[in-house]
Scaffold this active site. Sequence first.
Site: not given
Length: 529
Positions: A213, A249
């Site tokens: 993330d 990401e």
Amino acid sequence: MTPTGNGWWSVTLPAGPGTRYRFRIGDTAVPDPAAHAQSGGVHGWSVVVDHRHDWEAGDWRGRPWHEMVILECHAGLLGGFADLMRQLPAIADAGITAIELMPVGAFGGTRGWGYDGVLPHAVHEEYGSPAELKTLVDAAHALGVSVFLDVVYNHFGPDGNYLGLYATDFFDPAADTPWGGAVAVSREPVARFFIDNALMWLRDYRIDGLRFDAVHAIRDVAFLDRMAAEIRATLDAESPGRHVHLVLENEHNDADRLHPAAFDAQWNDDFHNVLHVLLTGEAHAYYADFADRPADRLARCLGEGFIYQGEGSPNHDGRPRGTPSAHLPPTAFVSFLQNHDQIGNRAHGERLTVLADPEKLRAATALLLLCPQIPLLFMGDIDGSETPFLFFTRFQDDLADAVREGRRREFAKFPAFADEAARTRIPDPNARSTFDQSRPEPGPQAEQWRALYRDLLALRRDRIVPYLAGAQALGAHTTGDAAVTARWRLDDGSILGIAIDLADVPAPLPELADPIAIVGDRFVAWIER
């Protein structure tokens, strides 16, 4: 405990599986920061875990990356690991080849998205036990479905973060993230903590891949490369031939991180953002970066991967964003029309099924599922769900008030929420009703949506995936203000083509002798031999 230097203390005690334990520092009792399970939440007791498990799909080696069709899931909303396991046959029958769990590491409160975790090695109690997570993974593998896990290595949440009390060097005082203090991954004990966490999920739980993330919030890029290299080397030595996938990401659109020895792919927000503009006409906040000439931008996305490859971005104060990506294969990008962020970061959590014209959305869905980029769906998509996915937490007292008011302030810059009355109607993240409203329920057109997904995914499986590993983009161009045609050379030498038109009044599609898919009057796909 006995000091062993450099701030480390140790003691050896008899502690079999199930033993509850914690540490006392002065007058404060704290959990083990590397606990693999908790009893009583993140403020309670750590629990010794026996990771031995009777694996039924013991010969599972995973699936190659180009076969992935990923469904993002929130384990809590779907009833926990045990209930999600019962939904796996239907997921597999739809043509999904992988599920991706939003973070399952322990976080404060009983419910939340999971991105404010504080004990990343421990499975969140509300979802189930470590053994139940392993059983879920095993059941998925038995059905031929891979399991991915979203992990957060850039910050810790505010509730239960005891490391700040006794290990301040774990954090980087010179850096920060929008969600809290940044972790100091440039320090060896901190890097070791997170690399070991990644290896734990991949080894002990047989997770097939990790989605990292918001790595743009990690200042030390060398840590990312080191982590990927160690994961690859360790698992290649322990399990030769096993397929393990690492996905980023990264708002920076850093193409240098995307190569087979490091990371397989990156979530491509550019794909989502430009299609959201074309489907809804929204042009505020970060959509402003994609509102000008959206068809040209979609063509660049299909032909080259990233839309922003070093150009100045209005939403980033004109600063350059991204690096060239045209040399990368299309499978280096994970594309999506919806995910937890893009729905849940809206004030009222609306899905595209209530924001977009249904025929345009069907065409965009066909583009997502038939172009060579790796498709990612969000839970509820296949059923045409119209229920919202909202931002929810379960904090207490002052922290609950701060989160509620902070979320309302966040939307004050949007025209629709300029007045205070509108902001007070934003659902309270801490309310139980906010969580309950977010459960995905089939929409009124569920059967039609299921049929569309089933047919398109079968077509992808049979006609595209077998030749996708060596696919190369041949270019894309606009054919109208909201229309694009794109072509890719597949591994067998054939050419996959698509044409899409999202204009209010679409122009006629190309007339083809043998199209492989036609969706309304807005999308067509074909293969040239």
